[in-house]
Design a protein around this motif. Structure first.
Motif, PDB file in Angstrom:
ATOM      1  N   LYS A  15       4.915 -26.264  27.323  1.00  0.00           N
ATOM      2  CA  LYS A  15       6.173 -25.605  26.887  1.00  0.00           C
ATOM      3  C   LYS A  15       7.360 -26.568  26.899  1.00  0.00           C
ATOM      4  O   LYS A  15       7.568 -27.288  27.895  1.00  0.00           O
ATOM      5  CB  LYS A  15       6.406 -24.445  27.884  1.00  0.00           C
ATOM      6  CG  LYS A  15       7.639 -23.647  27.694  1.00  0.00           C
ATOM      7  CD  LYS A  15       7.621 -22.475  28.677  1.00  0.00           C
ATOM      8  CE  LYS A  15       8.785 -22.577  29.639  1.00  0.00           C
ATOM      9  NZ  LYS A  15       8.948 -21.420  30.493  1.00  0.00           N
ATOM     10  N   PRO A  16       8.170 -26.590  25.842  1.00  0.00           N
ATOM     11  CA  PRO A  16       9.307 -27.520  25.813  1.00  0.00           C
ATOM     12  C   PRO A  16      10.317 -27.226  26.931  1.00  0.00           C
ATOM     13  O   PRO A  16      10.397 -26.101  27.414  1.00  0.00           O
ATOM     14  CB  PRO A  16       9.947 -27.275  24.451  1.00  0.00           C
ATOM     15  CG  PRO A  16       9.001 -26.458  23.673  1.00  0.00           C
ATOM     16  CD  PRO A  16       8.072 -25.779  24.615  1.00  0.00           C
ATOM     17  N   VAL A  17      11.080 -28.237  27.278  1.00  0.00           N
ATOM     18  CA  VAL A  17      12.152 -28.091  28.272  1.00  0.00           C
ATOM     19  C   VAL A  17      13.464 -27.860  27.506  1.00  0.00           C
ATOM     20  O   VAL A  17      13.757 -28.570  26.538  1.00  0.00           O
ATOM     21  CB  VAL A  17      12.251 -29.356  29.148  1.00  0.00           C
ATOM     22  CG1 VAL A  17      13.440 -29.267  30.100  1.00  0.00           C
ATOM     23  CG2 VAL A  17      10.947 -29.559  29.927  1.00  0.00           C
ATOM     24  N   GLU A  18      14.221 -26.858  27.961  1.00  0.00           N
ATOM     25  CA  GLU A  18      15.466 -26.496  27.278  1.00  0.00           C
ATOM     26  C   GLU A  18      16.453 -27.660  27.265  1.00  0.00           C
ATOM     27  O   GLU A  18      16.551 -28.421  28.220  1.00  0.00           O
ATOM     28  CB  GLU A  18      16.151 -25.308  27.971  1.00  0.00           C
ATOM     29  CG  GLU A  18      15.346 -24.029  27.982  1.00  0.00           C
ATOM     30  CD  GLU A  18      14.329 -23.960  29.109  1.00  0.00           C
ATOM     31  OE1 GLU A  18      14.012 -25.012  29.714  1.00  0.00           O
ATOM     32  OE2 GLU A  18      13.823 -22.865  29.382  1.00  0.00           O
ATOM     33  N   ARG A  19      17.231 -27.706  26.165  1.00  0.00           N
ATOM     34  CA  ARG A  19      18.225 -28.769  25.975  1.00  0.00           C
ATOM     35  C   ARG A  19      19.190 -28.888  27.180  1.00  0.00           C
ATOM     36  O   ARG A  19      19.497 -29.986  27.645  1.00  0.00           O
ATOM     37  CB  ARG A  19      19.008 -28.462  24.688  1.00  0.00           C
ATOM     38  CG  ARG A  19      20.141 -29.417  24.387  1.00  0.00           C
ATOM     39  CD  ARG A  19      19.563 -30.740  23.959  1.00  0.00           C
ATOM     40  NE  ARG A  19      20.505 -31.818  24.241  1.00  0.00           N
ATOM     41  CZ  ARG A  19      20.878 -32.726  23.354  1.00  0.00           C
ATOM     42  NH1 ARG A  19      20.370 -32.728  22.161  1.00  0.00           N
ATOM     43  NH2 ARG A  19      21.710 -33.672  23.694  1.00  0.00           N
ATOM     44  N   GLU A  20      19.683 -27.737  27.686  1.00  0.00           N
ATOM     45  CA  GLU A  20      20.650 -27.783  28.810  1.00  0.00           C
ATOM     46  C   GLU A  20      20.028 -28.418  30.043  1.00  0.00           C
ATOM     47  O   GLU A  20      20.709 -29.099  30.811  1.00  0.00           O
ATOM     48  CB  GLU A  20      21.131 -26.377  29.233  1.00  0.00           C
ATOM     49  CG  GLU A  20      21.452 -25.400  28.133  1.00  0.00           C
ATOM     50  CD  GLU A  20      20.204 -24.706  27.619  1.00  0.00           C
ATOM     51  OE1 GLU A  20      19.653 -23.844  28.323  1.00  0.00           O
ATOM     52  OE2 GLU A  20      19.763 -25.039  26.500  1.00  0.00           O
ATOM     53  N   LYS A  21      18.735 -28.184  30.243  1.00  0.00           N
ATOM     54  CA  LYS A  21      18.078 -28.750  31.422  1.00  0.00           C
ATOM     55  C   LYS A  21      17.891 -30.261  31.261  1.00  0.00           C
ATOM     56  O   LYS A  21      18.027 -31.013  32.219  1.00  0.00           O
ATOM     57  CB  LYS A  21      16.756 -28.039  31.695  1.00  0.00           C
ATOM     58  CG  LYS A  21      16.962 -26.593  32.114  1.00  0.00           C
ATOM     59  CD  LYS A  21      15.718 -25.979  32.700  1.00  0.00           C
ATOM     60  CE  LYS A  21      16.013 -24.548  33.150  1.00  0.00           C
ATOM     61  NZ  LYS A  21      14.865 -23.930  33.847  1.00  0.00           N
ATOM     62  N   VAL A  22      17.599 -30.679  30.036  1.00  0.00           N
ATOM     63  CA  VAL A  22      17.485 -32.121  29.783  1.00  0.00           C
ATOM     64  C   VAL A  22      18.841 -32.772  30.071  1.00  0.00           C
ATOM     65  O   VAL A  22      18.933 -33.793  30.769  1.00  0.00           O
ATOM     66  CB  VAL A  22      17.054 -32.400  28.324  1.00  0.00           C
ATOM     67  CG1 VAL A  22      17.021 -33.899  28.058  1.00  0.00           C
ATOM     68  CG2 VAL A  22      15.696 -31.774  28.035  1.00  0.00           C
ATOM     69  N   ASP A  23      19.904 -32.139  29.572  1.00  0.00           N
ATOM     70  CA  ASP A  23      21.255 -32.681  29.788  1.00  0.00           C
ATOM     71  C   ASP A  23      21.591 -32.740  31.279  1.00  0.00           C
ATOM     72  O   ASP A  23      22.217 -33.699  31.748  1.00  0.00           O
ATOM     73  CB  ASP A  23      22.301 -31.817  29.064  1.00  0.00           C
ATOM     74  CG  ASP A  23      22.178 -31.911  27.552  1.00  0.00           C
ATOM     75  OD1 ASP A  23      21.490 -32.821  27.067  1.00  0.00           O
ATOM     76  OD2 ASP A  23      22.778 -31.068  26.864  1.00  0.00           O
ATOM     77  N   GLU A 109      15.475 -28.408  41.319  1.00  0.00           N
ATOM     78  CA  GLU A 109      16.425 -27.286  41.341  1.00  0.00           C
ATOM     79  C   GLU A 109      16.318 -26.438  40.076  1.00  0.00           C
ATOM     80  O   GLU A 109      16.571 -25.245  40.095  1.00  0.00           O
ATOM     81  CB  GLU A 109      17.861 -27.807  41.435  1.00  0.00           C
ATOM     82  CG  GLU A 109      18.223 -28.378  42.785  1.00  0.00           C
ATOM     83  CD  GLU A 109      19.626 -29.002  42.789  1.00  0.00           C
ATOM     84  OE1 GLU A 109      20.111 -29.327  43.878  1.00  0.00           O
ATOM     85  OE2 GLU A 109      20.238 -29.166  41.709  1.00  0.00           O
ATOM     86  N   LEU A 110      15.963 -27.079  38.983  1.00  0.00           N
ATOM     87  CA  LEU A 110      15.883 -26.377  37.696  1.00  0.00           C
ATOM     88  C   LEU A 110      14.499 -25.785  37.438  1.00  0.00           C
ATOM     89  O   LEU A 110      14.208 -25.307  36.341  1.00  0.00           O
ATOM     90  CB  LEU A 110      16.234 -27.353  36.560  1.00  0.00           C
ATOM     91  CG  LEU A 110      17.663 -27.912  36.588  1.00  0.00           C
ATOM     92  CD1 LEU A 110      17.807 -29.082  35.610  1.00  0.00           C
ATOM     93  CD2 LEU A 110      18.665 -26.816  36.245  1.00  0.00           C
ATOM     94  N   GLY A 111      13.630 -25.858  38.434  1.00  0.00           N
ATOM     95  CA  GLY A 111      12.286 -25.289  38.300  1.00  0.00           C
ATOM     96  C   GLY A 111      11.329 -26.160  37.514  1.00  0.00           C
ATOM     97  O   GLY A 111      10.328 -25.685  36.982  1.00  0.00           O
ATOM     98  N   LEU A 112      11.634 -27.461  37.449  1.00  0.00           N
ATOM     99  CA  LEU A 112      10.819 -28.391  36.673  1.00  0.00           C
ATOM    100  C   LEU A 112      10.104 -29.395  37.563  1.00  0.00           C
ATOM    101  O   LEU A 112      10.528 -29.658  38.696  1.00  0.00           O
ATOM    102  CB  LEU A 112      11.716 -29.171  35.708  1.00  0.00           C
ATOM    103  CG  LEU A 112      12.282 -28.377  34.535  1.00  0.00           C
ATOM    104  CD1 LEU A 112      13.487 -29.093  33.954  1.00  0.00           C
ATOM    105  CD2 LEU A 112      11.207 -28.183  33.466  1.00  0.00           C
ATOM    106  N   ILE A 113       9.081 -30.008  37.008  1.00  0.00           N
ATOM    107  CA  ILE A 113       8.425 -31.152  37.642  1.00  0.00           C
ATOM    108  C   ILE A 113       8.973 -32.412  36.975  1.00  0.00           C
ATOM    109  O   ILE A 113       9.085 -32.477  35.753  1.00  0.00           O
ATOM    110  CB  ILE A 113       6.893 -31.097  37.417  1.00  0.00           C
ATOM    111  CG1 ILE A 113       6.288 -29.795  37.973  1.00  0.00           C
ATOM    112  CG2 ILE A 113       6.211 -32.335  38.014  1.00  0.00           C
ATOM    113  CD1 ILE A 113       6.482 -29.594  39.446  1.00  0.00           C
TER     114      ILE A 113
END
Ligand SMILES: Cc1cc2nc3c(=O)[nH]c(=O)nc-3n(C[C@H](O)[C@H](O)[C@H](O)COP(=O)(O)O)c2cc1C
Length: 185
Positions: A15-23, A109-113
């Motif tokens: 699943k792609p990672v949202e733009r705001e989370k990348v930023d 914090e953003l729920g990502l690895i």
């Protein structure tokens, strides 16, 4: 606490990672400390099919799990862009490490690895991504949501999914005032 929660997990979702989370992860790296504020990191954010493929074709078997990632940060740096001090203290790798650490905690914090790796062909990836040869490809940060497809993991990697690999005892790495004296409890 992100420090405890952070794990270098490998069973990623595609699943792609949202733009705001990348930023937000980019900002976490940007704000990191560095020697003399030199900020030696140069980072390619690979999130489109072409740049992801350019990286994924140059991973060894042990890192085939990373081919599920929808987002990879390629961190490059060169010694002359950071402090070079006496007794072989070239700080560019250190500064990059701090910045990657911040990114990893923000990702948590953003729920990502956000899993840094060193196992890849740096020369071929540098060529594929247009990174000048004088830069070292310090790490690739394999990023994404945790998934439940374990099919690309080895036995050892499956174990590490379940439990954090053990750490050295405190007294083996932390000393009380003098080299080699275990830290007092
Ligand atoms: C500099 C560096 C290089 C790493 N290289 C790889 C790698 O090539 N492949 C891999 O699967 N994990 C790699 N890792 C992840 C480590 O194996 C992992 O952080 C370690 O086993 C501790 O697990 P934990 O981060 O979940 O606590 C690397 C980590 C670091 C910091």
């Amino acid at each position: 606490m992100a420090v405890r929660e952070r794990r270098a997990r490998r069973a990623l979702d595609t699943k792609p990672v949202e733009r705001e989370k990348v930023d937000a992860m980019v900002e976490a790296m940007r704000l990191s400390a560095s020697c003399n504020n030199n900020q030696p990191w140069r980072v390619i954010v690979a999130r489109r099919a072409e740049s992801l493929a350019a990286i994924k074709t140059h991973l060894p078997k042990g890192n085939v799990w990373a081919t599920r990632s929808p987002l990879i940060f390629a961190v490059a740096a060169r010694p002359e862009d950071d402090c070079r001090q006496s007794d072989r203290r070239d700080y560019f790798m250190f500064s990059c490490g701090l910045a990657v650490g911040q990114l990893a905690l923000r990702a948590t914090e953003l729920g990502l690895i956000a899993h840094p790796i060193s196992g890849y062909d740096p020369i071929l990836i540098k060529q594929a991504l247009g990174i000048p040869d004088e830069y070292l490809l310090v790490t690739l940060i394999i990023c994404g949501y945790l998934g439940n497809d374990n099919s690309l993991l080895s036995e050892k990697q499956l174990l590490a999914e379940k439990e954090r690999p053990p750490r050295r005892e405190i007294g083996d790495s932390f000393f009380e005032g003098l080299w080699g004296l275990p830290l007092e409890p």
